[in-house]
Design a protein around this motif. Structure first.
Motif, short mmCIF file in Angstrom:
data_model
loop_
_atom_site.label_atom_id
_atom_site.label_comp_id
_atom_site.label_asym_id
_atom_site.label_seq_id
_atom_site.Cartn_x
_atom_site.Cartn_y
_atom_site.Cartn_z
N HIS A 182 -33.28 34.26 34.14
CA HIS A 182 -33.21 33.82 35.52
C HIS A 182 -34.61 33.50 36.04
O HIS A 182 -35.60 34.04 35.54
CB HIS A 182 -32.56 34.91 36.38
CG HIS A 182 -32.25 34.47 37.77
ND1 HIS A 182 -33.11 34.72 38.83
CD2 HIS A 182 -31.20 33.79 38.29
CE1 HIS A 182 -32.59 34.21 39.93
NE2 HIS A 182 -31.43 33.64 39.63
N THR B 5 -35.47 28.53 32.54
CA THR B 5 -34.87 29.38 33.55
C THR B 5 -33.68 28.68 34.22
O THR B 5 -33.52 27.47 34.13
CB THR B 5 -35.90 29.76 34.63
OG1 THR B 5 -36.34 28.59 35.32
CG2 THR B 5 -37.09 30.49 34.02
N THR C 83 -30.79 29.31 37.88
CA THR C 83 -30.67 29.99 39.17
C THR C 83 -29.33 30.69 39.37
O THR C 83 -29.30 31.85 39.75
CB THR C 83 -30.91 29.00 40.32
OG1 THR C 83 -30.04 27.87 40.18
CG2 THR C 83 -32.36 28.53 40.34
N HIS D 278 -25.86 34.89 37.09
CA HIS D 278 -26.72 35.71 37.95
C HIS D 278 -25.85 36.41 38.99
O HIS D 278 -25.17 35.74 39.77
CB HIS D 278 -27.77 34.84 38.62
CG HIS D 278 -28.64 35.58 39.59
ND1 HIS D 278 -29.30 36.74 39.25
CD2 HIS D 278 -28.93 35.33 40.91
CE1 HIS D 278 -29.99 37.17 40.31
NE2 HIS D 278 -29.77 36.34 41.32
N THR E 189 -29.26 38.99 34.68
CA THR E 189 -28.35 38.05 34.03
C THR E 189 -27.24 38.84 33.33
O THR E 189 -27.52 39.78 32.58
CB THR E 189 -29.08 37.18 32.99
OG1 THR E 189 -29.96 36.27 33.67
CG2 THR E 189 -28.09 36.38 32.14
#
Length: 313
Positions: free
Chosen positions: A104, A138, A140, A156, A166
């Motif tokens: 993340h 990465t 989101t 997430h 995660t």
């Protein structure tokens, strides 16, 4: 209430190995799941391999790489970090640059901000040659990867154990790698995340309807483990509300608490750190807002009978 939940010992826990939990899916379990003894996961189709988390020390990360090779799977080309803590990320450099590290966005930023966090807490531990290696890729909210025809969903859950957690979900295998959203047999730890967010994360985990749960620490289990984690978090929340209203400090609240059934969980000293987070949230702090690490670990030392909590790696 038990003040010392785990005997201080110089004994090295038994060497961890891979346990198959589904076809092509294994868990790397590190007994006994205490401080710095995390779990990892391996997903492979025989041609490519994805690794979930690494380990706290160079020696243990290289042992993990050796166990993967001994299983006949190729070396990982992808590593997913469930969060930034060093026991889950310090071994990244053993697998990079051949493997792409994924996490993340907050996992990357928190790892960079934390630096050599474990050495700061446990300077006496031999972590080896640790080169901090944050995620280079990465996401989101969610990201879907494939290992052959195995779907691997990264989700997430919001701020929970940390700001950058995660969940790794394999829908076909109905297997989930929770990272430290779940401790099996150990006390949950929300000092660097959010108590309320951790409860919401459990709702997400339940919605996946997994049959196999690989926790961040402790033995592989089933979804029944969520009940224990939730009950503990609600106990902590209620204790925090009563104690905060009464003007008690987190340490005073923790020292006077009756853990009841939760006294059987290892690392009971974490209660006081969890109360620090709960108090901060009651006072309006944002989830995951930095707290005083020295104060948190100092109070845990008091709860641990005056003995600093020990890294078992």
């Amino acid at each position: 209430m038990s003040r010392t939940s785990r005997p201080v010992s110089d004994a090295v826990p038994e060497e961890p190995g891979l346990t198959e939990v589904a076809a092509g899916v294994s868990a790397f379990i590190q007994p006994d799941g205490g401080w710095c003894l995390n779990n990892a996961g391996v997903v492979t189709d025989g041609a490519t391999t994805l690794l979930v988390d690494t380990a706290a020390t160079e020696r243990r990360a290289r042992l993990l790489a050796r166990r993967i090779a001994e299983s006949g799977a190729p070396a990982p080309r992808t590593v997913v970090n469930t969060h930034h803590h060093g026991d889950h990320t310090y071994g990244n450099a053993v697998f990079a640059p051949a493997a792409t590290i994924i996490g993340h966005t907050e996992c990357r930023s928190e790892l960079l901000a934390a630096g050599h966090q474990l050495e700061a807490v446990w300077p006496q531990t031999d972590f080896g040659d640790i080169v901090l290696t944050p995620p280079s890729l990465t996401y989101t909210d969610s990201l879907t990867l494939y290992v052959g025809d195995t779907e691997v969903r990264l989700i997430h859950p919001g701020v929970a154990h940390t700001r950058g957690d995660t969940v790794v979900w394999l829908p076909r295998q109905r297997t989930v790698f929770t990272g430290d959203l779940v401790f099996n047999g150990g006390t949950p730890f929300v000092f660097m995340g959010s108590l309320a967010g951790s409860l919401r994360a459990l709702e997400l985990l339940r919605s996946l309807d997994a049959t196999t749960v690989v926790p961040g620490h402790g033995p592989v289990t089933g979804p029944e483990v969520y009940d224990t984690v939730e009950a503990y978090l609600r106990f902590t929340d209620e204790l925090a509300r009563r104690s905060h209203a009464a003007g008690l400090t987190p340490l005073e609240a923790a020292r006077g608490a009756d853990l009841g059934p939760f006294a059987e969980l290892a690392e009971s000293e974490r209660l006081v750190a969890n109360l620090h987070r709960a108090y901060a949230e009651l006072e309006g702090a944002e989830p995951g807002a930095p707290l005083d690490v020295r104060a948190g670990f100092g109070d845990m030392t008091v709860m641990n009978g005056g003995v600093p909590v020990a890294c078992h790696a």
